[in-house]
Design a protein around this motif. Structure first.
Motif, PDB file in Angstrom:
ATOM      1  N   HIS A 117       0.919  -0.590  -0.160  1.00 51.32           N
ATOM      2  CA  HIS A 117       0.161   0.167  -0.362  1.00 51.32           C
ATOM      3  C   HIS A 117       0.997   1.076   0.282  1.00 51.32           C
ATOM      4  CE1 HIS A 117      -2.797  -3.089   1.065  1.00 51.32           C
ATOM      5  NE2 HIS A 117      -2.430  -3.316   1.816  1.00 51.32           N
ATOM      6  N   ASP A 118       0.107   2.202  -0.828  1.00 50.30           N
ATOM      7  CA  ASP A 118       1.513   3.543  -0.963  1.00 50.30           C
ATOM      8  C   ASP A 118       0.500   4.826   0.551  1.00 50.30           C
ATOM      9  OD1 ASP A 118       1.146   6.994  -2.844  1.00 50.30           O
ATOM     10  OD2 ASP A 118       2.168   6.121  -1.135  1.00 50.30           O
ATOM     11  N   THR A 119       1.270   4.014   1.724  1.00 52.18           N
ATOM     12  CA  THR A 119       1.179   4.799   3.503  1.00 52.18           C
ATOM     13  C   THR A 119       2.771   5.025   3.576  1.00 52.18           C
ATOM     14  OG1 THR A 119       1.683   2.847   4.293  1.00 52.18           O
ATOM     15  CG2 THR A 119      -0.789   3.175   3.477  1.00 52.18           C
ATOM     16  N   ASN A 140      -1.981   7.389   1.458  1.00 52.96           N
ATOM     17  CA  ASN A 140      -2.200   8.629   0.248  1.00 52.96           C
ATOM     18  C   ASN A 140      -2.304   7.758  -0.962  1.00 52.96           C
ATOM     19  OD1 ASN A 140      -0.542  10.302   1.499  1.00 52.96           O
ATOM     20  ND2 ASN A 140       1.926   9.259   1.431  1.00 52.96           N
ATOM     21  N   ALA A 141      -3.173   6.316  -0.381  1.00 53.72           N
ATOM     22  CA  ALA A 141      -3.377   5.227  -1.156  1.00 53.72           C
ATOM     23  C   ALA A 141      -5.011   5.545  -2.047  1.00 53.72           C
ATOM     24  CB  ALA A 141      -3.757   3.993  -1.170  1.00 53.72           C
ATOM     25  N   ASP A 142      -5.599   5.653  -2.574  1.00 57.98           N
ATOM     26  CA  ASP A 142      -6.894   5.992  -3.020  1.00 57.98           C
ATOM     27  C   ASP A 142      -8.045   4.874  -1.964  1.00 57.98           C
ATOM     28  OD1 ASP A 142      -6.801   5.022  -6.507  1.00 57.98           O
ATOM     29  OD2 ASP A 142      -6.643   4.080  -4.595  1.00 57.98           O
ATOM     30  N   TYR A 143      -7.401   3.895  -1.595  1.00 58.53           N
ATOM     31  CA  TYR A 143      -8.642   3.414  -1.075  1.00 58.53           C
ATOM     32  C   TYR A 143      -8.006   2.900   0.521  1.00 58.53           C
ATOM     33  CZ  TYR A 143      -4.513   0.346  -1.434  1.00 58.53           C
ATOM     34  OH  TYR A 143      -2.832  -0.032  -1.441  1.00 58.53           O
ATOM     35  N   PRO A 265      -8.422   7.163   2.937  1.00 53.87           N
ATOM     36  CA  PRO A 265      -7.864   7.813   1.706  1.00 53.87           C
ATOM     37  C   PRO A 265      -7.606   8.655   2.201  1.00 53.87           C
ATOM     38  CG  PRO A 265      -9.049   6.631   0.783  1.00 53.87           C
ATOM     39  CD  PRO A 265      -9.936   6.804   1.802  1.00 53.87           C
ATOM     40  N   GLY A 266      -6.026   9.075   1.839  1.00 51.97           N
ATOM     41  CA  GLY A 266      -5.418  11.106   2.947  1.00 51.97           C
ATOM     42  C   GLY A 266      -5.359  11.296   4.294  1.00 51.97           C
TER      43      GLY A 266
END
Ligand code: TA6
Length: 282
Positions: A117-119, A140-143, A265-266
Motif C-alpha cells: 500500500h502507498d502509505t 496516500n492510497a485512494d482506498y 484515503p488521505g
C-alpha cells in the motif's frame, strides 16, 4: 545530538541534553536507552542482546508494524517488518531543552510483498524529562487501509515480585487465545507467564516498582499488551537470559483487535505513548 555507528555498522543517534540521555538506532527506529537526568533509566534491554544487524533489539521500544503478533496473511515475520528495516533520519530539532527526533520508514520494493500500500510511516521522539513517542501513519492510497501496531515498550524493575500495574479497571483481555475475560481488579501483579491483550483500556496505567512509579500514557489507543515471559518462555526466547523475567515487563501502547487502525484515503493516525517517573525532578 550526534549520529554514530557501531563496529558492525549499526547507526544510532546519541542524545545527551540538560534533561536526558537517550539512544535511537536507525534500524527499526528503535530507542533502547532513555534516562532523565538525575533519575533511573526508564527502558530495559537484555544483557543477552548482541546488537546484530537484521534483528530488533531485545528491549527499549521495538515498533511492531504493520501487524502485531503473527500476520493473518501468511507466516510473515512476527510483529511485522518495520523493526528490522533501516529507517531514515528525517530531522533533529531542539525546542528549548526538548530534543525532537523524527525518522521515517522508506518502504522499498522488497517490502511490497508484506505491504503493497502507498502509505507513509514516521516516528517522532520527544526527549526531555519525559519520553513521548508518536507513530504517524498516513494513507496516500485512494482506498482504505487497515493495520495493527504496537510500541512494544520494555520497562525495568529490580524485582518483578514487587511490581504491579494499576489502571486496568473496566477493561477486558485476551490471553493465550482465550477470552475475552473481564479484568477483575484494578491491579495486576506477576506470578506466572503473562501475555494479555487488553481492549477498552483507559489511557493511563501506573507501573509501581521498587525504584518508583512509572506513568504510562497512551493517546489514540484503547488497547495495550501486558507481557512477562516468566520462567519457561524466558528459556525459549532469543537474546534473553533465563532470569531476565525478574527484571523486566512490557506494557505496550497498541492499536490491535477492535482497536486496529483503519485509514481512509488521505487520513493520518498518530499512536502516542508518553512515559515518565511519577516524581519528576523538574
Ligand atoms: O508482546 C508480547 C509478545 O507478543 C509475546 O508473545 C512475545 O512473543 C513478545 O511479544 C516478544 O516477541 P519477539 O518477536 O520480539 O520475540
Amino acid at each position: 545530538v550526534t549520529t554514530k555507528s557501531m563496529a558492525n555498522g549499526l547507526q544510532y543517534v546519541e542524545v545527551d541534553t540538560e534533561l536526558c540521555q537517550a539512544r535511537i538506532f536507525l534500524q527499526g527506529a528503535q530507542i533502547d536507552q532513555f534516562q532523565p537526568k538525575g533519575q533511573s533509566p526508564l527502558l530495559w534491554v537484555s544483557a543477552a542482546d548482541d546488537y546484530q544487524v537484521g534483528n530488533g533489539i531485545r528491549g527499549g521500544i521495538p515498533i511492531c508494524w504493520p501487524w502485531f503478533g503473527q500476520s493473518e496473511i501468511a507466516d510473515f515475520p512476527q510483529h511485522g517488518f518495520a523493526r528490522t528495516r533501516t529507517w531514515s533520519l528525517s530531522s533533529v530539532n531542539m525546542q528549548n531543552q526538548l530534543a525532537i527526533i523524527t525518522l521515517s520508514l522508506p518502504i522499498n520494493h522488497a517490502d511490497k510483498q508484506y505491504w503493497p500500500h502507498d502509505t507513509q510511516l514516521k516516528v517522532v521522539f520527544e526527549l526531555g524529562t519525559r519520553l513521548k513517542v508518536s507513530l504517524v501513519n498516513t494513507n496516500n492510497a485512494d482506498y482504505p487501509v487497515q493495520l495493527t501496531q504496537a510500541l512494544h515498550t520494555y520497562f525495568p524493575t529490580s524485582d518483578i515480585h514487587n511490581t504491579q500495574v494499576d489502571g486496568l479497571a473496566g477493561s477486558q483481555y485476551i490471553e493465550f487465545g482465550q477470552g475475552p475475560f473481564k479484568q477483575p481488579h484494578n491491579q495486576v501483579a506477576f506470578t506466572k507467564e503473562t501475555d494479555r491483550v487488553y481492549t477498552n483500556l483507559q489511557p493511563q496505567q501506573i507501573i509501581s516498582t521498587p525504584e518508583g512509579n512509572i506513568i504510562v500514557n497512551r493517546d489514540n489507543s484503547h488497547s495495550a499488551v501486558l507481557w512477562n515471559p516468566w520462567i519457561a518462555k524466558s528459556q525459549r526466547l532469543s537474546r534473553f537470559n533465563d532470569n531476565d523475567y525478574l527484571s523486566m515487563l512490557c506494557l505496550e501502547a497498541a492499536n490491535v483487535l477492535d482497536d486496529k487502525v483503519l485509514l481512509q484515503p488521505g487520513d493520518s493516525h498518530t499512536l502516542i505513548t508518553e512515559i515518565f517517573w511519577q516524581d519528576e525532578v523538574n
